[in-house]
Structure formats: C-alpha cells, structure tokens
Write a protein that holds these residues in place. Structure first.
Motif, PDB file in Angstrom:
ATOM      1  N   PHE A 157      30.966  -2.622   2.122  1.00  0.00           N
ATOM      2  CA  PHE A 157      30.679  -1.333   1.487  1.00  0.00           C
ATOM      3  C   PHE A 157      30.777  -1.442  -0.037  1.00  0.00           C
ATOM      4  O   PHE A 157      30.008  -0.812  -0.762  1.00  0.00           O
ATOM      5  CB  PHE A 157      31.606  -0.247   2.033  1.00  0.00           C
ATOM      6  CG  PHE A 157      31.249   0.189   3.435  1.00  0.00           C
ATOM      7  CD1 PHE A 157      30.246   1.125   3.646  1.00  0.00           C
ATOM      8  CD2 PHE A 157      31.886  -0.340   4.534  1.00  0.00           C
ATOM      9  CE1 PHE A 157      29.892   1.535   4.938  1.00  0.00           C
ATOM     10  CE2 PHE A 157      31.548   0.064   5.833  1.00  0.00           C
ATOM     11  CZ  PHE A 157      30.549   0.999   6.034  1.00  0.00           C
ATOM     12  N   THR A 158      31.700  -2.248  -0.518  1.00  0.00           N
ATOM     13  CA  THR A 158      31.811  -2.433  -1.963  1.00  0.00           C
ATOM     14  C   THR A 158      30.585  -3.146  -2.509  1.00  0.00           C
ATOM     15  O   THR A 158      30.054  -2.790  -3.562  1.00  0.00           O
ATOM     16  CB  THR A 158      33.090  -3.236  -2.308  1.00  0.00           C
ATOM     17  OG1 THR A 158      34.200  -2.534  -1.765  1.00  0.00           O
ATOM     18  CG2 THR A 158      33.266  -3.383  -3.809  1.00  0.00           C
ATOM     19  N   ARG A 159      30.111  -4.153  -1.769  1.00  0.00           N
ATOM     20  CA  ARG A 159      28.895  -4.859  -2.220  1.00  0.00           C
ATOM     21  C   ARG A 159      27.714  -3.903  -2.273  1.00  0.00           C
ATOM     22  O   ARG A 159      26.882  -3.973  -3.178  1.00  0.00           O
ATOM     23  CB  ARG A 159      28.596  -6.038  -1.294  1.00  0.00           C
ATOM     24  CG  ARG A 159      29.444  -7.272  -1.630  1.00  0.00           C
ATOM     25  CD  ARG A 159      29.309  -8.343  -0.557  1.00  0.00           C
ATOM     26  NE  ARG A 159      27.931  -8.768  -0.354  1.00  0.00           N
ATOM     27  CZ  ARG A 159      27.475  -9.348   0.759  1.00  0.00           C
ATOM     28  NH1 ARG A 159      28.291  -9.561   1.773  1.00  0.00           N
ATOM     29  NH2 ARG A 159      26.228  -9.716   0.844  1.00  0.00           N
ATOM     30  N   ILE A 160      27.618  -3.020  -1.274  1.00  0.00           N
ATOM     31  CA  ILE A 160      26.534  -2.034  -1.280  1.00  0.00           C
ATOM     32  C   ILE A 160      26.683  -1.119  -2.500  1.00  0.00           C
ATOM     33  O   ILE A 160      25.713  -0.873  -3.220  1.00  0.00           O
ATOM     34  CB  ILE A 160      26.543  -1.198   0.021  1.00  0.00           C
ATOM     35  CG1 ILE A 160      26.207  -2.080   1.223  1.00  0.00           C
ATOM     36  CG2 ILE A 160      25.555  -0.037  -0.081  1.00  0.00           C
ATOM     37  CD1 ILE A 160      26.479  -1.431   2.572  1.00  0.00           C
ATOM     38  N   ALA A 161      27.906  -0.653  -2.735  1.00  0.00           N
ATOM     39  CA  ALA A 161      28.148   0.258  -3.878  1.00  0.00           C
ATOM     40  C   ALA A 161      27.709  -0.396  -5.181  1.00  0.00           C
ATOM     41  O   ALA A 161      27.122   0.255  -6.052  1.00  0.00           O
ATOM     42  CB  ALA A 161      29.627   0.632  -3.935  1.00  0.00           C
ATOM     43  N   LYS A 162      27.962  -1.697  -5.311  1.00  0.00           N
ATOM     44  CA  LYS A 162      27.598  -2.406  -6.545  1.00  0.00           C
ATOM     45  C   LYS A 162      26.101  -2.572  -6.686  1.00  0.00           C
ATOM     46  O   LYS A 162      25.580  -2.700  -7.786  1.00  0.00           O
ATOM     47  CB  LYS A 162      28.275  -3.775  -6.581  1.00  0.00           C
ATOM     48  CG  LYS A 162      29.748  -3.691  -6.877  1.00  0.00           C
ATOM     49  CD  LYS A 162      30.349  -5.077  -6.967  1.00  0.00           C
ATOM     50  CE  LYS A 162      31.831  -4.985  -7.339  1.00  0.00           C
ATOM     51  NZ  LYS A 162      32.558  -6.198  -6.948  1.00  0.00           N
ATOM     52  N   LYS A 163      25.414  -2.624  -5.550  1.00  0.00           N
ATOM     53  CA  LYS A 163      23.968  -2.864  -5.587  1.00  0.00           C
ATOM     54  C   LYS A 163      23.171  -1.588  -5.848  1.00  0.00           C
ATOM     55  O   LYS A 163      22.012  -1.637  -6.272  1.00  0.00           O
ATOM     56  CB  LYS A 163      23.523  -3.496  -4.263  1.00  0.00           C
ATOM     57  CG  LYS A 163      22.261  -4.300  -4.450  1.00  0.00           C
ATOM     58  CD  LYS A 163      22.007  -5.270  -3.351  1.00  0.00           C
ATOM     59  CE  LYS A 163      20.646  -5.917  -3.609  1.00  0.00           C
ATOM     60  NZ  LYS A 163      20.080  -6.496  -2.410  1.00  0.00           N
ATOM     61  N   LEU A 164      23.778  -0.455  -5.604  1.00  0.00           N
ATOM     62  CA  LEU A 164      23.078   0.811  -5.813  1.00  0.00           C
ATOM     63  C   LEU A 164      22.938   1.072  -7.311  1.00  0.00           C
ATOM     64  O   LEU A 164      23.739   0.598  -8.104  1.00  0.00           O
ATOM     65  CB  LEU A 164      23.852   1.938  -5.126  1.00  0.00           C
ATOM     66  CG  LEU A 164      23.756   1.897  -3.599  1.00  0.00           C
ATOM     67  CD1 LEU A 164      24.871   2.713  -2.963  1.00  0.00           C
ATOM     68  CD2 LEU A 164      22.401   2.385  -3.131  1.00  0.00           C
ATOM     69  N   PRO A 165      21.930   1.821  -7.705  1.00  0.00           N
ATOM     70  CA  PRO A 165      21.711   2.036  -9.136  1.00  0.00           C
ATOM     71  C   PRO A 165      22.825   2.872  -9.741  1.00  0.00           C
ATOM     72  O   PRO A 165      23.301   3.817  -9.120  1.00  0.00           O
ATOM     73  CB  PRO A 165      20.389   2.792  -9.182  1.00  0.00           C
ATOM     74  CG  PRO A 165      20.290   3.459  -7.867  1.00  0.00           C
ATOM     75  CD  PRO A 165      20.980   2.560  -6.886  1.00  0.00           C
ATOM     76  N   THR A 166      23.228   2.511 -10.934  1.00  0.00           N
ATOM     77  CA  THR A 166      24.303   3.256 -11.585  1.00  0.00           C
ATOM     78  C   THR A 166      23.755   4.356 -12.493  1.00  0.00           C
ATOM     79  O   THR A 166      24.506   5.111 -13.074  1.00  0.00           O
ATOM     80  CB  THR A 166      25.195   2.318 -12.411  1.00  0.00           C
ATOM     81  OG1 THR A 166      24.350   1.565 -13.261  1.00  0.00           O
ATOM     82  CG2 THR A 166      25.989   1.396 -11.513  1.00  0.00           C
ATOM     83  N   THR A 167      22.435   4.411 -12.590  1.00  0.00           N
ATOM     84  CA  THR A 167      21.824   5.452 -13.408  1.00  0.00           C
ATOM     85  C   THR A 167      21.362   6.578 -12.507  1.00  0.00           C
ATOM     86  O   THR A 167      20.232   6.606 -12.053  1.00  0.00           O
ATOM     87  CB  THR A 167      20.600   4.897 -14.159  1.00  0.00           C
ATOM     88  OG1 THR A 167      19.795   4.209 -13.192  1.00  0.00           O
ATOM     89  CG2 THR A 167      21.008   3.983 -15.268  1.00  0.00           C
TER      90      THR A 167
END
Ligand code: GDP
Ligand code: MG
Length: 205
Positions: A157-167
């Motif tokens: 889940f953390t890897r997914i969170a990091k891959k999602l756009p931060t903008t």
C-alpha cells in the motif's frame, strides 16, 4: 501545510484469495477467518509529509456469483488485483481482471498485482518468477503478501501511495470517486475540499 490526498482503491480477484483479509490487515492490523469489509479508509503518511488517504472498496462477495459491475472500479485511482499463490487458477482470474481494467478503467489507473497467502509458501503453485515476469510485461506493481502474518501488506500500500500523483486536482465536490469523473485520476486534495460523508458514498454494489 503538508499535502493530504485522497484516492479510490478497489480490490479485485477471485473469491477466497484474501481480498477482505488484506483490507482488514491494512486498516485494522487484524486477521479474522471471515469478514466482509465493504468500505473502509486508511491513511498512509509518506516521508515527504504527504498523507495519502485510501478510500478502499472491497467487494461484498458478489464476485462469487457474477462478474462485478464496471461501476465498482469506475473512477478508481488504483486497483489491487489479488491471487492466491497456492492456486494457479487464481492467477488466471487475476489476469482476466487486469485485462478488463486495461480495457475499461481509467488509462492511468495504478494496478498492483498481489500474490497473497505467502505464509502457505510450502503449498505454492505460482512461482515468483512467473508472476513477476507477467507484472513487468504489463507494467504493474507486484508483491507477495500474507494477510495472516501481515508480511508485505503495508509495503504494497505504501508503494502504491508513492506511485500515485502528488499533484492533486481540487475536486468539484464529493469524494475521490466523483473527483475521478471530473479531474481524471488525480486524487482529492483534502486541504482544499472536505469530503462529506453521505450514505451515497457507501459501496453497496
Ligand atoms: P476474499 O473472498 O478474497 O475476500 O477472501 P477472504 O479475505 O474472505 O479470505 C478467504 C479465506 O482465506 C479465509 O478463510 C481467510 O482466513 C483466508 N486467508 C486470507 N488471507 C490469508 C493469508 O494470507 N494466509 C492464509 N493462510 N489464509 C488467508
Ligand atoms: Mg471478500
């Protein structure tokens, strides 16, 4: 202010591979023999101060009887497609779901293929090489997990969170699901928009 983003995450995969158990482990750090989770949220805090809130849509078990309605995964920002490493047929089912997502879901959806029941590795039927090769070919994230022991669960889940756009784009109104309809796959910036909790947001599909 640090960023707070919200994304819709759906669970897909054959019945009994451990979808609900993975959600329960991720959200409550529990393992129970049988539990329908339906709709839960969990937040992952990244090192850069971003907080990523997942709106998690689990099935209510209807994958046992018929295929899920596309509305279940419509506007999803990310999907965790689960198979059971002790059941070859469940990987085949996962491939079907992935093909369906690639055809029908938002083209920029982040998909993670997840081989669950790692604690039963002695009964493994799906090799790591086979699953990883397939995931690489399709450009998917891949991990093995055990909802029972917790191994690998928060990592994926953390890897997914990091891959999602931060903008994040501000949502017109409502949660990530409606934001998806108006602003592509970008999540909802919770600093700008409070998500109203209405019963319409419950996954009852
Ligand atoms: P779902 O139908 O995909 O939501 O699967 P469930 O979460 O309901 O799990 C189906 C069965 O597999 C239940 O009996 C769970 O206790 C069991 N299960 C789920 N995850 C694991 C796991 O990681 N290891 C083991 N040994 N059993 C698991
Ligand atoms: Mg379930």
């Amino acid at each position: 202010m640090s960023k707070q983003l919200q994304f819709k995450l759906v669970l897909l995969g054959e019945s009994a591979v451990g979808k609900s158990s993975l959600v329960l482990r991720f959200v409550k750090d529990q393992f129970d023999d049988y539990r329908e989770t339906a709709f839960l949220t969990q937040t992952v805090n990244l090192d850069d101060g971003t907080s990523v809130k997942f709106e998690i849509w689990d099935t209510a078990g209807q994958e046992r009887y018929k295929s899920l309605a596309p509305m279940y995964y419509r506007n999803a920002n990310c999907a965790v497609v689960v198979y059971d490493i002790t059941q070859t047929a469940s990987l085949e089912k996962a491939r079907n779901w992935i093909r369906e997502l690639q055809r029908q879901a938002d083209p920029s959806i982040v998909i993670a293929l997840c081989g669950n029941k790692l604690d039963l590795a002695a009964r493994r039927q799906v090799t790591q090489e086979e699953a990883q090769k397939y995931a690489e070919e399709e450009g998917l994230m891949w991990a093995e997990t055990s909802a029972k022991t917790g191994e690998g669960v928060s990592d994926i889940f953390t890897r997914i969170a990091k891959k999602l756009p931060t903008t994040a784009q501000p949502a017109s109104r409502g949660g990530a699901s409606r934001a998806g309809a108006t602003a592509g796959r970008a999540g909802v910036d919770l600093n700008k928009q409070q998500r109203p909790s209405t019963s319409a947001d419950q996954c009852n599909c």
